[in-house]
Scaffold this motif. Structure first.
Motif, PDB file in Angstrom:
ATOM      1  N   ALA A 159       8.226   1.298   2.315  1.00 51.65           N
ATOM      2  CA  ALA A 159       7.425   2.053   1.354  1.00 51.65           C
ATOM      3  C   ALA A 159       8.226   2.324   0.086  1.00 51.65           C
ATOM      4  N   VAL A 195      -4.666   7.246  -4.162  1.00 50.15           N
ATOM      5  CA  VAL A 195      -4.466   5.798  -4.293  1.00 50.15           C
ATOM      6  C   VAL A 195      -5.433   5.224  -5.321  1.00 50.15           C
ATOM      7  N   PHE A 220       1.009   7.225 -10.341  1.00 49.19           N
ATOM      8  CA  PHE A 220       2.376   6.767 -10.167  1.00 49.19           C
ATOM      9  C   PHE A 220       2.978   6.243 -11.465  1.00 49.19           C
ATOM     10  N   ARG A 252       0.837  -1.195   0.000  1.00 50.81           N
ATOM     11  CA  ARG A 252       0.000   0.000   0.000  1.00 50.81           C
ATOM     12  C   ARG A 252       0.877   1.251   0.000  1.00 50.81           C
ATOM     13  N   PRO A 253       0.536   2.273  -0.808  1.00 52.48           N
ATOM     14  CA  PRO A 253       1.322   3.516  -0.759  1.00 52.48           C
ATOM     15  C   PRO A 253       1.302   4.125   0.638  1.00 52.48           C
ATOM     16  N   ARG A 272       6.149   3.738  -2.618  1.00 52.17           N
ATOM     17  CA  ARG A 272       5.282   4.756  -3.214  1.00 52.17           C
ATOM     18  C   ARG A 272       4.749   5.660  -2.105  1.00 52.17           C
TER      19      ARG A 272
END
Length: 306
Positions: free
Chosen positions: A65, A271, A277, A4-5, A67
């Protein structure tokens, strides 16, 4: 590795420990409410900040992380800066190959933030049960940071109009701590003149009336810091020169529940837009003072390690 970002909350331009504590509180609250989301926060645009943005990036990368969704704690655009938020983020991720980040726009006068500002106004007025005439005899001076870019300052004026609509205050005027007119003393002068011209509820207003009217100075930024101290000094100086005026100071929004809600909403929207991204970041060519683009940044595009 984190899939998960992560959420990176970016404050602007302060070395004030109180502001750092407030941001730490916001990060802690969001972490408790959303344990599935890695979250950290820091400040850009302030050398020697007690909570630097680069340190927040390092902490998120250490958690795995790759992202980052960057949500700026900005009520309005800043105008031209020595280092913009996209530049600060790009510099921070340059030391971490493979890490990508996307910067979300300024928060602006979101209805939830306007509700938080309204609560700060009621607190300044004494809280408790409110009567229509309490607001009817109150003029609000909404004070923004101030920028060299008129478009950035216009956003504060827009927020003042939205704050005034339907809330029963006699008026909501604007002023700026620095770089823009009117300054705080001029804004207070305007509030005083307008107060004398506005009839109070159920009364006839004659020449020289307006007694019992008060002004509430409301900061249009999130945390305590150098800006708030300058604002209070300017307000106190004006009040000392006008002993007949009743001037009250409201607190900034701080780590309010509404702010947490807005930050999470921005994160979730980014998200959901997985395309944010995709690809490498292009150079940020927006005009100074425009909203931050949802542009992806990476170590490679920032000129860091490939």
């Amino acid at each position: 590795m984190t899939i998960r970002p992560a959420l990176l909350i970016a404050g602007h331009g302060t070395r004030h420990e109180g502001a750092a504590d407030a941001l730490r509180t916001l990060v802690r609250v969001l972490g408790e409410q959303h344990p599935e989301v890695p979250v950290a926060g820091g400040f850009f645009g302030a050398p020697a900040s007690p909570l630097p943005l680069s340190g927040a990036v390092d902490a998120l990368v250490a958690q795995g992380a790759t992202r980052l969704v960057v949500v700026p704690l900005l009520m309005a655009p800043t105008g031209p800066l020595r280092e913009t938020l996209p530049e600060a983020v790009a510099r921070a991720v340059a030391a971490h190959p493979g890490v990508r980040a996307v910067c979300e726009p300024e928060l602006g006068p979101d209805p939830r933030l306007l509700a938080a500002l309204e609560r700060r106004l009621d607190e300044a007025l004494g809280g408790g049960a409110r009567r229509p005439e309490d607001r009817d005899r109150t003029t609000v001076l909404l004070v923004g940071r101030g920028a060299a870019d008129p478009h950035a300052n216009a956003e504060v004026v827009r927020a003042a109009r939205l704050l005034w609509e339907g809330r029963g205050f006699a008026g909501v005027e604007t002023a700026f701590v620095t770089l823009a007119a009117p300054d705080v003393p001029a804004g207070l002068d305007r509030c005083r003149v307008l107060a004398a011209a506005v009839p109070q509820q159920g009364q006839r207003q004659g020449p020289g009336q307006g007694q019992g009217h008060r002004i509430v100075v409301l900061p249009y930024f999130f945390f305590a810091g150098d800006l708030l101290e300058r604002l209070r000094m300017q307000t106190e100086g004006w009040a000392a020169a006008h002993p007949g005026a009743e001037v009250l100071g409201a607190e900034p929004i701080g780590a309010a529940a509404e702010l947490a809600e807005v930050v999470v909403a921005r994160y979730r929207a980014a998200v959901a837009d997985g395309a944010a991204f995709a690809g490498r970041a292009a150079e940020d060519a927006r005009p100074a003072g425009d909203a931050l683009p949802g542009t992806a940044l990476s170590a490679t595009s920032a000129g860091g390690p490939a």
